[in-house]
Design a protein around this motif. Sequence first.
Motif, PDB file in Angstrom:
ATOM      1  N   CYS A  68       0.844  -1.192   0.000  1.00  0.00           N
ATOM      2  CA  CYS A  68       0.000   0.000   0.000  1.00  0.00           C
ATOM      3  C   CYS A  68       0.880   1.243   0.000  1.00  0.00           C
ATOM      4  O   CYS A  68       1.808   1.331   0.794  1.00  0.00           O
ATOM      5  CB  CYS A  68      -0.913   0.012   1.219  1.00  0.00           C
ATOM      6  N   ASN A 122       0.065   4.068   1.040  1.00  0.00           N
ATOM      7  CA  ASN A 122      -0.269   4.923   2.188  1.00  0.00           C
ATOM      8  C   ASN A 122       0.063   4.299   3.534  1.00  0.00           C
ATOM      9  O   ASN A 122      -0.001   4.961   4.551  1.00  0.00           O
ATOM     10  CB  ASN A 122      -1.770   5.237   2.222  1.00  0.00           C
ATOM     11  N   CYS A 123       0.348   2.986   3.543  1.00  0.00           N
ATOM     12  CA  CYS A 123       0.493   2.277   4.817  1.00  0.00           C
ATOM     13  C   CYS A 123       1.658   1.293   4.751  1.00  0.00           C
ATOM     14  O   CYS A 123       2.018   0.830   3.679  1.00  0.00           O
ATOM     15  CB  CYS A 123      -0.758   1.455   5.145  1.00  0.00           C
ATOM     16  N   CYS A 139      -6.131  -2.556   0.621  1.00  0.00           N
ATOM     17  CA  CYS A 139      -5.400  -2.362   1.869  1.00  0.00           C
ATOM     18  C   CYS A 139      -6.402  -2.437   3.007  1.00  0.00           C
ATOM     19  O   CYS A 139      -7.385  -1.701   3.007  1.00  0.00           O
ATOM     20  CB  CYS A 139      -4.694  -1.008   1.864  1.00  0.00           C
ATOM     21  N   CYS A 143      -6.241   1.246   5.193  1.00  0.00           N
ATOM     22  CA  CYS A 143      -6.749   2.558   4.774  1.00  0.00           C
ATOM     23  C   CYS A 143      -7.904   2.430   3.786  1.00  0.00           C
ATOM     24  O   CYS A 143      -8.524   3.423   3.432  1.00  0.00           O
ATOM     25  CB  CYS A 143      -5.638   3.378   4.135  1.00  0.00           C
TER      26      CYS A 143
HETATM   27 ZN    ZN Z   1      -3.268   1.462   3.154  1.00  0.00          ZN
END
Ligand code: ZN
Length: 722
Positions: free
Chosen positions: A440, A442-443, A458, A461
Motif C-alpha cells: 500500500c 499509504n500504509c 489495503c 486505509c
Molecule cells: Zn493502506
Amino acid sequence: MKRVRLLVLNAALGALDYKLATGIAVEAGSVVIAPLGPRTVIGVVWDEGRLPGTEVDASKLRALREVVSVPPISAPLRRLIEWTAEYYCAPLASVARMVLSSGGALGGPTTTTEYRLVEGAVPERMTPQRETAIDLLKGEQGILRELAEISGVSTGVLRGLVNQGVIEPVTVAIDRPYPAANADFHQPALSDDQMRVARTLVKAVEKRAFEPFLLDGVTGSGKTETYFEPVAEALRMGRQVLVLLPEIALTENFLTRFEQRFGAAPVQWHSSLKSSERRRAWRAISEGSAQVIVGARSALFLPYANLGLIVVDEAHEISFKQDDGVRYNARDVSVMRARFEKVPVVLASATPALESLHMANSGTYTKLELPSRFGGAQLPKIKLIDLTLHKPGAGRWLAQPLVEGIEVRLEAGEQSLLFLNRRGYAPLTLCRNCGHRFQCPNCSAWLVEHRLSRRLSCHHCGLEGPVPESCPECGEADCLVACGPGVERIADEVGELFPDARVEVATSDTLGSPERAAEFIAKAEAKAIDVIVGTQLVTKGFHFPELTLVGVVDADLGLEGGDLRAAERTYQQVAQVAGRAGRGSKPGEVLIQTRHPEAAVIAALADGDRDGFYEAETEARRDAGAPPFGRWAAIILSSEDEREVRDSATRMGHSRPQLDDVMILGPAPAPMALLRNRYRYRFLINARRSANLQAVLRDWLDVQDFPPGMRVGVDVDPYSFV
Ligand code: ZN
Ligand code: ADP
C-alpha cells in the motif's frame, strides 16, 4: 443575572461561560444552544465548580439562545462523561459528543415521508423495471432511497410510479413509540444451573444497587436465556436494560431470540441506523419509553432515563475497544456506568478476559458459573494436527486429517466450519519475474488480493484497485503469484477437493450488513451450506445444530507479532470457534492445525485445560507487570511529515518523566510506521499500580509544544499494538 458554565461540544473550546436571559430556566445537564461568534454551538450546562475554565467578566457574557427540548443529561451520566475523559485522557467534549450522538434528536422535524405500494394499482405503461419494483416492494415501506435499494431500480423509476399513483406517500411520526416487550411472553423452562444463576441476577435487579457479575458459562450453556430473566424483571419494574453486543453481525440472532422470549423486538443502536431511526431511538431512550436497547459499544453513552441493568455479552471481545477518537473499552466503561447508575452489570463470556476473571477470583465481581451445555449437549472433542508431520501439498493449506474430517461430514450431511482469521484470497502478492511485492502506498502493509471482488485492497486505509494484468515494476505479463492463504483461497481449496460441496465465505466483506448476516444465518440453518469458511466473525454467537466439525486452519497465526495479549486472544478465538461444534444432538469435533503443538496455549486448548492456561498466563502477566498487575498505555504521534514527527518524538523523549514505578519505552517507529499517509512514532508506557498513570501522561503531554500538523493519540489500556 445568573452565570452558567457550559461544556460545549467542541474539543478545542471546552468550557465556556454564558448568562441566562430572563425567561430561560436551566439546570445542570440541560442541553442548550449558545451563541459563538456569528454562529451557535451546542453545550451542556455543567455542575458548578466541576469544570475548569477562565472567569470571564460578567459584562462580556453573552446570553444563552435556547434550551433544547430533551431531558437534561442526568448526574450519573455527567459523572460518567467526566470519568471517561479523565481515565482515557480524552477531551470532555469528545466524550459528551458520544452522548449527544443524534444531531437529529436535538431538533429538526418530527415527521418524515415514507412511501409504499398502493395495493392493486398498475401504471399506465408497464416496463420491466416497473414490474420488478412492484414485485419486490410488496409489504415494504421506506424513503425512496431505501425502496430503490430494495428493488434495485433507480429513485427516478420510483418517482415515476409515485406520479402514477402506484406508490403513495405516507407521513410517519419519527418519534412513534416502540412496541412493548412483555416480560412474561414466553418463559422457557430453565435448567437447574440456569435457574440458580437467573435467581441471583433477578435479585440484584430488584435491589437497585451496583453489583458487577461475571457470567462465566461454557459455549452453548444458554447464557442468553439465563440473562433474559433479569431483563424480564427490569421490564416488570419499568426500568430500562442495555445489552451490548460486540458485532452487528450477531444482532440478528439476538433479535430472533429476544422476540421469541418477549414478543417484541428490542430497540437497536448501531452505526448503520438511518438518521431518522437514530433520532427515534435517542429520544425514546432519553424519555424512558425504549425498554430494552441492544447495541454496539456506542450505545453505552446514550442518555438512559431509567436504567435498571446492563449486560455485556461476549464481554471478552476486543471490538468493545474503540481504536480511534476516545479510545475507551466499553466493557470497562459499562462497569463504571453501572456504578454511577447504581445498577447491576453482567459480563457474559465463555472465555472471559483475564482481567475480568481476576476481578471475579479476587471477589470484586460476583462470579456465576454455567459449567455445562444446555440440553445435555457435550462439549466437542479437540485434536491437534501437527503440520510438521501432516504437510499439506504445495499450494494447499488443509492437511489430510482435516480433509478426511470434512469428507465424513459431507457424507453424513452435516456441516463444517473452517476458521482462518484472514480476509481475502492471499495476504501477499508478488511478481514471479522481479520479486516486486504489492504494497500500500499509504500504509506499511501489503495489499490483500480479493478474488471475489477482483481487487487488491489495503485492510488499513481502504485503498482499492483492480488486480493489474502485468507487473507495474518489470512489466512482465501474467506473472503475479499469490502467497499464503486467506479465507477465499481456503474456500477454493475445499471447492477443488469437493466440487459438489456448497461452500460459503463468511467475513465482514460478505456479512457486512444486518440483512446479509440474516441471509447467511437463514441459509446455514436451512442446511443450504455444507462448509463455512470464515474469519473471527463466525467464532461467536452462532448456533447451528448441524455443525459438527470445526477446523482451525492456522492456530499459530495469532501468536506471531509482539502483541501482549497474543496468547490470550488465540486461546479465546480458538475456544470460541471450537464452541460452534456439536451444539445440537450430534457430538462435535475440533481439529486444530498447528506447527507448534508444544506451545502452552495450543497444548491447553487440546487438553481443554482452561484453568491451567489462565494460571500460566496470569503468572506471565505478573512477571511482565502487564494488566491486571500493572498498566500499559501507548502514545502515538503522527504527521504527514516524517522528519517532523521524528523530531517531535525525540524531543518528547528527552522530557520523559523519571519515575520509579513508570517505565517508558520509545520513541520508536510504530509497527505500522505509515498509516493512511501519516508517519507514526510510538511510546509504550508500563506503569505499576502505585503510579497515577493518567496524571503522568497528562503532565508529560501538557508541556509539549507540537507543530500544527501533529496528531497525538493516547491509548490507555491499549488492545492494538500497531
Ligand atoms: Zn493502506
Ligand atoms: P451460549 O450463549 O451460552 O453459548 P446460547 O445462549 O446460545 O448459549 O444457548 C445455546 C442453545 O440452547 C440456544 O439454541 C438456546 O436457544 C438454547 N437454550 C438455552 N437455554 C434454553 C432453555 N432454558 N430452554 C430452551 N432452549 C434453551
